[in-house]
Design a protein around this motif. Structure first.
Motif, PDB file in Angstrom:
ATOM      1  N   ASN B 113       0.827  -1.208   0.000  1.00 39.29           N
ATOM      2  CA  ASN B 113       0.000   0.000   0.000  1.00 39.29           C
ATOM      3  C   ASN B 113       0.863   1.261   0.000  1.00 39.29           C
ATOM      4  O   ASN B 113       0.572   2.235  -0.711  1.00 39.29           O
ATOM      5  CB  ASN B 113      -0.921  -0.034   1.231  1.00 39.29           C
ATOM      6  N   THR B 114       1.938   1.240   0.764  1.00 37.45           N
ATOM      7  CA  THR B 114       2.838   2.409   0.818  1.00 37.45           C
ATOM      8  C   THR B 114       3.455   2.667  -0.548  1.00 37.45           C
ATOM      9  O   THR B 114       3.580   3.823  -0.981  1.00 37.45           O
ATOM     10  CB  THR B 114       3.949   2.161   1.867  1.00 37.45           C
ATOM     11  N   THR B 117       0.895   4.195  -2.711  1.00 34.23           N
ATOM     12  CA  THR B 117       0.657   5.570  -2.238  1.00 34.23           C
ATOM     13  C   THR B 117       1.765   6.495  -2.762  1.00 34.23           C
ATOM     14  O   THR B 117       1.493   7.583  -3.287  1.00 34.23           O
ATOM     15  CB  THR B 117       0.639   5.623  -0.690  1.00 34.23           C
ATOM     16  N   GLN B 138      -6.211   6.067  -0.167  1.00 32.11           N
ATOM     17  CA  GLN B 138      -5.173   5.058   0.098  1.00 32.11           C
ATOM     18  C   GLN B 138      -5.357   4.405   1.477  1.00 32.11           C
ATOM     19  O   GLN B 138      -5.146   3.201   1.640  1.00 32.11           O
ATOM     20  CB  GLN B 138      -3.777   5.693   0.013  1.00 32.11           C
TER      21      GLN B 138
END
Lengths: 289, 253
Positions: B113-114, B117, B138
């Motif tokens: 996810n990071t 993002t 996000q």
């Protein structure tokens, strides 16, 4: 050290083991023998808390699988599974180091074992042969110098040199009081190492006895060479006749046999204990009587 | 949590994390490169709507599949490694095993996810279209993925380790197929369709994102149902935590 009370395990309708009862005291060396599918691995997995019993109790170091702190026994207990580790993507050194940390083992002893068993740490696990993977499993089992070592087919795949080293090391550890519970098909190694034998067949224990008593109870093997006349003593039965040699099983009184042999002027004969293999064969085929 | 076990989990997950975050980021980059080279307008007002549309229609099937896979991986991986017997006969309690595996999976999804993002924020800055709404999307995306991880993990925990668990991966696939055909059956007012819609709404871990490009205002084009999202997350967390009672008594081989 180990106490098993009425331990029973069913896999659906099939019996894994049934009404098993025995105790193992600290410092004992137990040989655990049985044919394939007799319930050896099931019993060991029940002991280790990897399987849940259908009935009965398996207690190790006064703890049972249902105790919340059962895992604490593993600071003093090690188990060598018969299934080889398959961490193919990992380097040997990483696998050993991971388990060293998980088992809080000393680096010095692990390094000693790596050298002793000639483990190639820079290789990938997938590049190792079955025997070399087995050496890593042995190393992992021994690394925390356990008080109780449970071995399931430990030497399968090892070459004779490594088998010898393995036994030398566990003999060294058992001199310090380590208890060993040893499941194997290789009867000669059990005969050499263990003091007590437990036979399991079709999920039940058919014999639990010190090896010395078992030898007393079973027949002797008498080989007579270069002698023609028939020897007739109570308890002596001919099992094999070769050109210049006859092999008998003897289950009677030894003085009677010796007296008869002297009377018949038999000069070339040997008297041996039956091997463990003979005894096991008897129990596998006939069952306990 | 046990650090050694956590690092072992992360080593096992390394490839999945790299592949997962690369695929998702590359898709995002490719779409905006396409937009740039075809000279379509990129507006700061609608950037988050575009991203949410891409997230729901393109990224979500891959991301949910990856999350369920991550949730499922550890017990089945240890089984295929044949280290169950060695790893469960160490001094670690079952609680430590359970918590460590949850944290490993959460950490893995958080990395993916990071990365996405980072990618979408970089692109939005390039187009001067960065809004805080992107960060909110996000964050919700992460919560949806965690719900998928928890359900994947719960299912493998309650199953016997040695049994086949590949069917767990069919959950995101079935959801994806249904999402695809749901557009077709949207107009049908059948009772069965209505019930199916409700069921799949809760199996699809990102169904709280909705897109309506025909909406009259931009704020209604891309909406997030926070209540639905929280229900999904709380229920999946409770289910996972409840599975510990089964894990404690579970046969580990």
């Amino acid at each position: 050290m180990i106490e098993i009370i009425n331990l029973t395990k069913y896999y659906n309708q099939n019996v894994g083991c049934k009404n098993i009862n025995f105790k193992v005291e600290a410092g004992e060396k137990i040989g655990f023998i049985g044919p394939n599918g007799s319930g050896k691995t099931t019993l060991i997995r029940l002991l280790m808390g990897l399987l849940v019993p259908t009935d009965g109790t398996a207690r190790i170091m006064s703890k049972t699988i249902s105790d919340n702190d059962f895992h604490k026994i593993f600071s003093d207990v090690s188990y060598l599974s018969n299934a080889p580790i398959k961490m193919n993507d990992f380097y040997v050194a990483d696998v050993i180091e991971t388990f060293r940390k998980l088992k809080n083992s000393s680096t010095e002893y692990v390094d000693y074992l790596i050298k002793y068993f000639e483990v190639e740490t820079k290789k990938l696990m997938e590049d190792l042969s079955y025997g070399n993977i087995k050496k890593i499993s042995i190393l992992i089992a021994l690394m925390n110098k356990p008080k109780l070592l449970i071995l399931d087919e430990p030497t399968s795949g090892l070459d004779p040199l490594m088998q010898n080293r393995f036994f030398t090391e566990i003999k060294k550890l058992s001199k310090n009081g380590m208890t060993v519970f040893f499941s194997s098909h290789i009867l000669s190694e059990i005969e050499d190492f263990c003091h007590r034998i437990i036979f399991i067949r079709e999920g039940t224990i058919v014999l639990d006895t010190p090896l010395s008593k078992l030898k007393e109870r079973t027949h002797k093997i008498i080989s007579i060479r270069n002698h023609d006349s028939v020897i007739d003593v109570n308890g002596l039965s001919l099992v094999e006749k070769q050109l210049a040699k006859e092999i008998y099983h003897f289950n009677g009184k030894m003085p009677d046999l010796l007296e008869t042999l002297i009377k018949r002027k038999v000069k070339d004969f040997t008297i041996e204990d039956a091997s463990l293999s003979d005894m096991v064969e008897m129990y596998y085929e006939k069952g306990a009587s | 949590m046990n650090k050694t076990l956590f690092l072992l989990d992360m080593k096992c997950l390394k490839k999945t994390i790299i592949v997962g975050s690369s695929i998702l980021s590359l898709i995002i980059i490719a779409i905006w490169l396409f937009v740039y080279f075809t000279s379509k307008d990129v507006s700061a007002d609608t950037f988050h709507v575009d991203y949410q549309y891409i997230l729901v229609k393109v990224l979500s099937p891959i991301a949910i599949f990856m999350s369920v896979y991550i949730g499922r991986y550890v017990y089945s991986k240890y089984h295929s490694f044949q280290i169950n017997e060695s790893i469960y006969t160490t001094e670690l309690s079952k609680r430590v095993h359970f918590i460590t595996h949850i944290l490993s999976a959460v950490f893995a999804v958080a990395i993916v996810n990071t990365m996405t993002t980072f990618t979408i924020i970089s692109i939005s800055l390039l187009f001067n279209a960065f809004t805080l709404r992107l960060l909110l999307i996000q964050l919700c995306f992460l919560i949806g993925l965690l719900s998928a991880v928890f359900i994947g993990q719960m299912l493998i925990v309650v199953m016997k380790t040695s049994g086949s668990s590949t069917w767990i991966l069919s959950i995101p696939l079935v959801t994806y197929v249904y999402n695809t055909i749901s557009e077709i059956v949207k107009g049908l007012d059948s009772r069965i369709i209505v019930i199916l819609n409700r069921i799949f709404k809760y199996i699809d871990f990102l169904s709280f994102f909705s897109i309506d490009l025909q909406a009259t205002s931009i704020s209604r084009m891309a909406t997030i149902n926070f209540f639905h999202m929280m229900i999904l997350f709380v229920v999946s967390t409770i289910l996972l935590m409840s599975s510990f009672t089964i894990f404690r008594r579970k046969e580990l081989i």
